[in-house]
Design a protein around this motif. Structure first.
Motif, PDB file in Angstrom:
ATOM      1  N   MET A  84       0.989  -1.359   0.024  1.00 59.82           N
ATOM      2  CA  MET A  84      -0.277  -0.423  -0.061  1.00 59.82           C
ATOM      3  C   MET A  84       0.873   1.293  -0.049  1.00 59.82           C
ATOM      4  O   MET A  84       0.791   1.938  -1.118  1.00 59.82           O
ATOM      5  N   ASP A  85       1.516   1.393   0.928  1.00 61.21           N
ATOM      6  CA  ASP A  85       1.960   2.533   1.061  1.00 61.21           C
ATOM      7  C   ASP A  85       3.424   2.945   0.113  1.00 61.21           C
ATOM      8  O   ASP A  85       4.284   1.905   0.175  1.00 61.21           O
ATOM      9  N   GLY A  86       3.581   3.920  -0.850  1.00 62.25           N
ATOM     10  CA  GLY A  86       4.424   4.068  -1.813  1.00 62.25           C
ATOM     11  C   GLY A  86       4.322   3.115  -2.781  1.00 62.25           C
ATOM     12  O   GLY A  86       4.607   3.563  -3.206  1.00 62.25           O
ATOM     13  N   THR A  87       3.227   2.430  -2.572  1.00 65.70           N
ATOM     14  CA  THR A  87       3.110   1.810  -3.956  1.00 65.70           C
ATOM     15  C   THR A  87       1.211   1.846  -4.903  1.00 65.70           C
ATOM     16  O   THR A  87       1.468   2.744  -5.668  1.00 65.70           O
ATOM     17  N   ILE A  88       0.452   1.492  -4.138  1.00 69.93           N
ATOM     18  CA  ILE A  88      -0.712   1.644  -5.104  1.00 69.93           C
ATOM     19  C   ILE A  88      -1.091   3.260  -3.526  1.00 69.93           C
ATOM     20  O   ILE A  88      -2.493   3.855  -4.352  1.00 69.93           O
ATOM     21  N   LEU A  89      -0.721   3.069  -2.869  1.00 66.90           N
ATOM     22  CA  LEU A  89      -1.203   4.269  -2.686  1.00 66.90           C
ATOM     23  C   LEU A  89      -0.569   5.796  -2.501  1.00 66.90           C
ATOM     24  O   LEU A  89       0.827   5.149  -2.624  1.00 66.90           O
ATOM     25  N   ASN A  90      -0.863   6.584  -2.664  1.00 68.08           N
ATOM     26  CA  ASN A  90       0.274   8.128  -3.320  1.00 68.08           C
ATOM     27  C   ASN A  90       0.662   8.615  -1.999  1.00 68.08           C
ATOM     28  O   ASN A  90       0.771   8.255  -1.435  1.00 68.08           O
ATOM     29  N   HIS A  91       1.290   9.945  -2.012  1.00 66.06           N
ATOM     30  CA  HIS A  91       1.864  10.425  -0.528  1.00 66.06           C
ATOM     31  C   HIS A  91       0.916  11.184   0.189  1.00 66.06           C
ATOM     32  O   HIS A  91       1.240  11.771   0.739  1.00 66.06           O
ATOM     33  N   TYR A  92      -0.217  10.983  -0.493  1.00 63.93           N
ATOM     34  CA  TYR A  92      -1.581  11.548   0.179  1.00 63.93           C
ATOM     35  C   TYR A  92      -2.265  10.902   0.945  1.00 63.93           C
ATOM     36  O   TYR A  92      -3.408  10.811   1.400  1.00 63.93           O
ATOM     37  N   ASN A  93      -1.658   9.603   0.725  1.00 57.18           N
ATOM     38  CA  ASN A  93      -3.068   8.716   1.199  1.00 57.18           C
ATOM     39  C   ASN A  93      -4.239   8.008   0.432  1.00 57.18           C
ATOM     40  O   ASN A  93      -5.177   8.162   1.744  1.00 57.18           O
ATOM     41  N   LYS A  94      -3.985   8.005  -0.426  1.00 63.49           N
ATOM     42  CA  LYS A  94      -5.294   7.964  -1.242  1.00 63.49           C
ATOM     43  C   LYS A  94      -4.879   6.989  -2.066  1.00 63.49           C
ATOM     44  O   LYS A  94      -4.061   7.048  -3.005  1.00 63.49           O
ATOM     45  N   VAL A  95      -5.617   5.351  -2.406  1.00 66.26           N
ATOM     46  CA  VAL A  95      -5.379   5.108  -3.466  1.00 66.26           C
ATOM     47  C   VAL A  95      -6.526   5.363  -4.751  1.00 66.26           C
ATOM     48  O   VAL A  95      -7.914   5.548  -4.429  1.00 66.26           O
ATOM     49  N   SER A  96      -5.998   5.385  -5.753  1.00 64.27           N
ATOM     50  CA  SER A  96      -7.199   5.959  -7.152  1.00 64.27           C
ATOM     51  C   SER A  96      -7.750   5.400  -7.813  1.00 64.27           C
ATOM     52  O   SER A  96      -7.831   3.765  -7.822  1.00 64.27           O
ATOM     53  N   GLY A  97      -9.244   5.977  -8.309  1.00 63.19           N
ATOM     54  CA  GLY A  97      -9.510   5.022  -9.088  1.00 63.19           C
ATOM     55  C   GLY A  97      -9.280   4.732 -10.253  1.00 63.19           C
ATOM     56  O   GLY A  97      -9.881   3.420 -10.261  1.00 63.19           O
ATOM     57  N   TYR A  98      -7.959   5.061 -10.453  1.00 60.49           N
ATOM     58  CA  TYR A  98      -7.184   4.164 -11.891  1.00 60.49           C
ATOM     59  C   TYR A  98      -6.721   2.201 -11.079  1.00 60.49           C
ATOM     60  O   TYR A  98      -6.496   1.473 -12.167  1.00 60.49           O
ATOM     61  N   THR A  99      -5.923   2.443  -9.976  1.00 59.93           N
ATOM     62  CA  THR A  99      -6.111   1.584  -9.911  1.00 59.93           C
ATOM     63  C   THR A  99      -6.912   0.390  -9.142  1.00 59.93           C
ATOM     64  O   THR A  99      -7.018  -0.396 -10.296  1.00 59.93           O
ATOM     65  N   LYS A 100      -7.312   1.280  -8.864  1.00 62.20           N
ATOM     66  CA  LYS A 100      -9.409  -0.107  -8.809  1.00 62.20           C
ATOM     67  C   LYS A 100      -9.694  -0.396  -9.485  1.00 62.20           C
ATOM     68  O   LYS A 100      -9.728  -2.141  -9.947  1.00 62.20           O
ATOM     69  N   GLN A 101      -9.243   0.612 -10.964  1.00 60.52           N
ATOM     70  CA  GLN A 101      -9.973   0.231 -11.945  1.00 60.52           C
ATOM     71  C   GLN A 101      -8.985  -1.100 -12.909  1.00 60.52           C
ATOM     72  O   GLN A 101      -9.914  -2.358 -13.354  1.00 60.52           O
ATOM     73  N   ILE A 102      -7.809  -0.744 -12.673  1.00 56.01           N
ATOM     74  CA  ILE A 102      -6.813  -2.113 -13.055  1.00 56.01           C
ATOM     75  C   ILE A 102      -6.817  -3.155 -12.550  1.00 56.01           C
ATOM     76  O   ILE A 102      -6.849  -4.760 -12.812  1.00 56.01           O
ATOM     77  N   ILE A 103      -6.634  -3.548 -10.869  1.00 58.44           N
ATOM     78  CA  ILE A 103      -7.902  -4.050 -10.714  1.00 58.44           C
ATOM     79  C   ILE A 103      -8.909  -4.952 -10.841  1.00 58.44           C
ATOM     80  O   ILE A 103      -8.743  -6.751 -11.165  1.00 58.44           O
ATOM     81  N   ASP A 104      -9.854  -4.788 -10.363  1.00 59.67           N
ATOM     82  CA  ASP A 104     -11.193  -5.131 -10.947  1.00 59.67           C
ATOM     83  C   ASP A 104     -11.389  -5.733 -12.681  1.00 59.67           C
ATOM     84  O   ASP A 104     -11.862  -7.052 -13.111  1.00 59.67           O
ATOM     85  N   GLU A 105     -10.301  -4.714 -13.090  1.00 65.68           N
ATOM     86  CA  GLU A 105      -9.885  -5.477 -14.968  1.00 65.68           C
ATOM     87  C   GLU A 105      -8.853  -7.092 -14.739  1.00 65.68           C
ATOM     88  O   GLU A 105      -9.529  -8.653 -15.694  1.00 65.68           O
ATOM     89  N   LEU A 106      -7.708  -6.812 -13.875  1.00 68.34           N
ATOM     90  CA  LEU A 106      -7.359  -8.373 -13.957  1.00 68.34           C
ATOM     91  C   LEU A 106      -8.431  -9.784 -13.117  1.00 68.34           C
ATOM     92  O   LEU A 106      -7.998 -10.065 -13.701  1.00 68.34           O
ATOM     93  N   ARG A 107      -8.878  -9.070 -12.185  1.00 69.74           N
ATOM     94  CA  ARG A 107      -9.745  -9.894 -11.715  1.00 69.74           C
ATOM     95  C   ARG A 107     -10.347 -10.705 -12.371  1.00 69.74           C
ATOM     96  O   ARG A 107     -10.970 -12.007 -12.122  1.00 69.74           O
ATOM     97  N   GLU A 108     -11.737  -9.886 -13.655  1.00 72.68           N
ATOM     98  CA  GLU A 108     -12.435 -10.095 -14.455  1.00 72.68           C
ATOM     99  C   GLU A 108     -11.723 -11.348 -15.656  1.00 72.68           C
ATOM    100  O   GLU A 108     -12.256 -11.997 -15.806  1.00 72.68           O
ATOM    101  N   ARG A 109     -10.109 -11.268 -15.930  1.00 71.37           N
ATOM    102  CA  ARG A 109      -9.678 -11.541 -16.305  1.00 71.37           C
ATOM    103  C   ARG A 109      -9.022 -13.337 -15.754  1.00 71.37           C
ATOM    104  O   ARG A 109      -8.328 -14.192 -16.520  1.00 71.37           O
ATOM    105  N   GLY A 110      -9.569 -13.583 -14.450  1.00 69.05           N
ATOM    106  CA  GLY A 110      -9.205 -14.506 -13.979  1.00 69.05           C
ATOM    107  C   GLY A 110      -7.994 -14.426 -13.128  1.00 69.05           C
ATOM    108  O   GLY A 110      -7.175 -15.264 -12.097  1.00 69.05           O
ATOM    109  N   MET A 111      -7.367 -13.810 -13.609  1.00 64.34           N
ATOM    110  CA  MET A 111      -6.164 -13.015 -11.528  1.00 64.34           C
ATOM    111  C   MET A 111      -6.255 -13.073 -10.374  1.00 64.34           C
ATOM    112  O   MET A 111      -7.816 -12.166  -9.779  1.00 64.34           O
ATOM    113  N   TYR A 112      -6.300 -13.525  -9.425  1.00 67.72           N
ATOM    114  CA  TYR A 112      -6.419 -13.305  -7.903  1.00 67.72           C
ATOM    115  C   TYR A 112      -5.587 -11.974  -7.845  1.00 67.72           C
ATOM    116  O   TYR A 112      -3.510 -11.866  -8.649  1.00 67.72           O
ATOM    117  N   VAL A 113      -5.864 -10.726  -6.887  1.00 68.46           N
ATOM    118  CA  VAL A 113      -5.127 -10.012  -6.707  1.00 68.46           C
ATOM    119  C   VAL A 113      -5.416  -9.529  -5.690  1.00 68.46           C
ATOM    120  O   VAL A 113      -6.486  -9.246  -4.685  1.00 68.46           O
TER     121      VAL A 113
END
Length: 288
Positions: free
Chosen positions: A12-41
């Motif tokens: 999370m910190d420094g990875t999917i969280l930016n330096h203001y401690n938020k996960v963006s909608g873009y990150t949610k979008q790519i996680i949703d897409e990969l899970r729909e393709r059969g990957m575990y996240v």
């Protein structure tokens, strides 16, 4: 990267969280897409489970969460494994933290983090403005928010199950002195330490880390480490990197971290680095 991973573990910190401690909608979008393709996240974080909801967008979902640097694992809201610090260690740590005037937060399971009222003055003094230049903005904001809103100030320790201690100091000298003290305590009671910045150290049960947490999560889902990828940025990610099949560090990681991984992202955590990396490397690979 050789084979397409079946399981992806994200810090999370420094990875999917930016330096203001938020996960963006873009990150949610790519996680949703990969899970729909059969990957575990999965999330693999040093943060406690109860902290995560306020940092992610509405509707954010993953297959599981490894929290407190491997101390607990959750699928949905159900704990599939859980370790706890002993009460003896908790008492000793708080006594020594008071002696050294070191900022601490104790994380009970299923309750707000704790610090004792008698220690409030020196804890608050550690996060007084101005922010020291070497302290990361995300860590500074988290500490200020903790003192103002998240810490439950108690007269005495409450609870009997504890996921971790988080310690912080505004100077590197102070935290380094505390790390030396922790090594002395470890001679009497064994435990594991984890570091995610130059100003903190966390304490967990002995022989527990993100790597051990990942192993338990993979076992639960009947997956193997041969088909795993992890993305992180700091020292507490090292056990995770050593365990998985393919390790990726963020562009904003230190040179030391970048030197031991298989690949480095093109963009930082403030530039949607995880989104761009996963979109570029995994989405084309999974198109049939």
């Amino acid at each position: 990267m050789g084979t397409i991973p079946k399981a992806i573990f994200l810090d999370m910190d420094g990875t999917i969280l930016n330096h203001y401690n938020k996960v963006s909608g873009y990150t949610k979008q790519i996680i949703d897409e990969l899970r729909e393709r059969g990957m575990y996240v999965f999330i693999a974080t040093g943060r406690a489970f109860d902290e995560i909801n306020e940092l992610v967008p509405d509707g954010f979902e993953v297959d599981g969460i490894i929290s407190s640097n491997g101390m607990a694992g959750y699928v949905g809201n159900k704990a599939i494994f859980e370790h706890s610090l002993t009460f003896e260690l908790v008492e000793k740590m708080i006594d020594k933290a008071r002696e050294h005037k070191i900022y601490y937060e104790l994380f009970p399971y299923e309750a707000e983090r704790i610090a004792l009222k008698q220690d409030r003055k020196f804890i608050e003094d550690e996060i007084r403005d101005p922010k020291p230049e070497s302290v990361g903005m995300n860590e500074w904001l988290s500490r200020q928010q903790a003192v103002k809103e998240a810490i439950n100030w108690k007269d005495q320790i409450e609870g009997n199950k504890f996921s971790k201690f988080y310690f912080f100091a505004r100077t590197k000298d102070h935290i380094n002195q505390w790390k030396e003290e922790l090594e002395k305590i470890k001679q009497d009671i064994d435990f594991t330490t984890s570091i995610s910045s130059n100003h903190n150290v966390e304490v967990m049960v002995a022989n527990v880390n993100k790597g051990t947490g990942i192993q338990k999560m993979l076992n639960y889902f009947n997956l193997t480490e041969v088909e795993t990828l992890a993305i992180g940025d700091s020292n507490n990610d090292l056990p995770m990197f050593q365990f998985v099949d393919y390790a990726v560090s963020m562009k904003n990681a230190s040179d030391h971290i970048k030197g031991i991984v298989d690949e480095v992202t093109e963009f930082t955590c403030d530039e949607e680095g995880v989104y761009h990396y996963l979109k570029k490397t995994l989405v084309p690979a999974t198109i049939k």
